[in-house]
Design an enzyme around this catalytic site. Sequence first.
Site, PDB file in Angstrom:
ATOM      1  N   SER A   1       9.376   7.537   5.334  1.00 44.86           N
ATOM      2  CA  SER A   1       9.078   6.688   4.251  1.00 44.86           C
ATOM      3  C   SER A   1       7.796   5.943   4.122  1.00 44.86           C
ATOM      4  O   SER A   1       7.307   5.683   5.431  1.00 44.86           O
ATOM      5  CB  SER A   1      10.307   5.707   3.948  1.00 44.86           C
ATOM      6  OG  SER A   1       9.918   4.462   4.707  1.00 44.86           O
ATOM      7  N   ASP A   2       7.270   5.548   3.110  1.00 39.44           N
ATOM      8  CA  ASP A   2       6.115   4.595   3.215  1.00 39.44           C
ATOM      9  C   ASP A   2       6.865   3.032   3.345  1.00 39.44           C
ATOM     10  O   ASP A   2       7.986   3.147   3.119  1.00 39.44           O
ATOM     11  CB  ASP A   2       5.316   4.826   2.023  1.00 39.44           C
ATOM     12  CG  ASP A   2       3.845   4.278   2.399  1.00 39.44           C
ATOM     13  OD1 ASP A   2       3.504   3.439   3.138  1.00 39.44           O
ATOM     14  OD2 ASP A   2       2.789   4.790   1.444  1.00 39.44           O
ATOM     15  N   TRP A   3       5.900   2.340   3.461  1.00 38.12           N
ATOM     16  CA  TRP A   3       6.382   0.879   3.764  1.00 38.12           C
ATOM     17  C   TRP A   3       7.339   0.256   2.663  1.00 38.12           C
ATOM     18  O   TRP A   3       7.121   0.261   1.555  1.00 38.12           O
ATOM     19  CB  TRP A   3       5.150  -0.018   3.710  1.00 38.12           C
ATOM     20  CG  TRP A   3       5.527  -1.556   3.871  1.00 38.12           C
ATOM     21  CD1 TRP A   3       5.980  -2.570   3.023  1.00 38.12           C
ATOM     22  CD2 TRP A   3       5.325  -2.172   5.160  1.00 38.12           C
ATOM     23  NE1 TRP A   3       5.984  -3.626   3.451  1.00 38.12           N
ATOM     24  CE2 TRP A   3       5.813  -3.462   5.003  1.00 38.12           C
ATOM     25  CE3 TRP A   3       5.054  -1.625   6.471  1.00 38.12           C
ATOM     26  CZ2 TRP A   3       5.809  -4.490   5.977  1.00 38.12           C
ATOM     27  CZ3 TRP A   3       5.145  -2.838   7.525  1.00 38.12           C
ATOM     28  CH2 TRP A   3       5.430  -3.952   7.184  1.00 38.12           C
TER      29      TRP A   3
END
Length: 714
Positions: A265-267
């Site tokens: 995932s991204d942040w």
Amino acid sequence: MDSKQAKKPFKLDAETESAVEALLAQMTLQEKIGQLTQLGTFDEESDGELIEEGMVGSILGVRGADTVNELQRIAVEESRLGIPLLFADDVIHGYRSTFPIPLAESSSWNLELLEETAAIAAREASSDGINWILAPMVDIARDARWGRIAEGAGEDTFLGSAVAAARVRGIQRNDWTDRPHIMACPKHFAAYGLAEGGRDYNTVDVSETRMRETYFPPFQAALDAGAGTIMAAFNEINGVPASGNGWLLKDVLQGEWGFNGVVVSDWESVDELVQHGFAADREQAGKLAANAGMHMDMHSLIFHEHLANLIDKGDVKLEVIDDAVRRILRVKHALGLFKHPYVDNKLAGEFMLHEEHVASAREMARQSIVLLKNENGTLPLRQGLKKLAVIGPLADNGEAQLGCWRGQGRPEDTVSVLAGIQSLAHERQAEVVYAPGSGVHDGTAEALEKAVEAAKASEVAVLVLGETADMSGENNSRVSLELPAAQQRLLEAIHATGVPVVLAVVNGRPLTLEWADAHIPAIVNGWQLGIQAGPAIADILFGEASPSGKLTVTFPRHTGQVPIYYNAKKTGRPHMRRYADSDIAPLYPFGHGLTYTSFGYDELQIEQAEIKFGQSVSVSAKVTNTGDRDGVEIVQLYICDEAASVTRPVKELKGFSRISLKAGESATVSFTLSEEQLGFINQAQQFVVEPGKFKVWIGPSSAEGLEGSFEIIA
């Protein structure tokens, strides 16, 4: 006719698969979930215990060999199964040796040098303990308001795909055997650069056809080049956020393309499924992400907190977790972490800012510069120049040149434009006077007057204007692409002195420079060039090097034109005026860039006027350096499918060649157009090549060139 769409998967081998299965069989559920957890911050006491318990698979943003080795020691020597950690970092355009921002580097059109700068960045990062680079960003971006346009290769899918592959090859060159290897992570999957209004994180509404034709190919190219991980985007796509989008992550990426690497995932983007309104709470967000094909949760700790319960309830099957763990363990084996988990703490001192790295930074900066305008031979600055003024708030600002996502780059490592000019001017016995003239966003009458006086006392004035590092990049979208008002006033005041003016632009995105184009004789688009910005700009201004960069993104006349890009679709009324108050043409088109010589194109040759399905066609032209100076030309090939079952763009880049020619020298440049270049995605989402007529151009930019045609016949 159909053409195969699937791409090559991350390579597997029997020995690794056997080791992965043996380790998986020993793991508890909590240890499996631990592999799916990436910490985005680190607390020595509490997180150290999590590592010891086997509850962490990766850590983001921890650097330094001693620190990394100690955390790795806990994982390898104190946890029950000794599974090593992945240490990730955002290394976007260099590590300590900071190169030009990626948009600038793409303007070099030099894939070999792009690969080299990526390899240098990886080498330095590896010496500091990093084994997973969260780059390259391969999003196609056509809206200059979007701040993260700085991180990619511009607006074109063909060029963007080539750059994506080059960057992955560089990051994963791994020309060492004494420490963990590094893996790339192309991002952000997918269509992040299409955010509405150019606002970061905003919604995306796009057809599947356009996704497959424009936004998917750079990711496919990156995976073909060997990337074993990929990062999901923040944005939603047609109502479904990427981090919970099963069609995107499972059906397309893992199903159609056969990708068997890791999706991260991204942040906190798993948690943001709640903010999108796609999930009711964090637990449901974890369920949706895991079932959609997300393998590692960056920072939100949702998998850590909720997956066990979701499995108990039957909302997530154990097979989903096992599949994710296998993928993560494969990557760790591929990087050699089980054999070489540690890094020599003396290497960073050897590699950081190595003289060869600095030399590459200077060369890349030179090749990234684009000469937009040069009337009456204003540049290069003439021999015998005795006094010049350097003016502008960014002239002595090394930090601005680091751009967004500077990595470990430091302002003190950076040579400013002023310092670069001063050094070269000193060699030529020319005096340099400096006046800021204004601040970046504001100014005083006194500062402006001092700048005017400096210009009047000089033979030429070099104005260094544009954007600071924090005016582009993530969460730095802009509603206006103009120079800040204080800088525009400064430019107009110096122009009014009558002294010849050279404008050197510092920027992380295309700016609207219509006034400057109408009034200033020479404009150099310098981008944000990294640690060797000053010497590179000076080399170009004084003619020590000839500019060769060409734009990989269109420069509009007005912000109201965006999104603007060269390969727009045809319309039913192509000759009708579409703006009442402006020309619809860009200020500077995609592919534009001048040099200190001139090039002529003639003798366009098309091998066959007609070809059949499955055949390729060769297209060539003679290019001649018609000036009195050696130079580099970036020769570009474009096509247009004149009539098809899905409407086609007015032009599409399908080839380019960077050639060096001595004054008066000629060369024949040839391209081969195969099915891969001639096909498109049809209404059934199939890649097809159809019969019909094609236009073809070879020239110096998307706006000009020699034109011919050929036809595909059934």
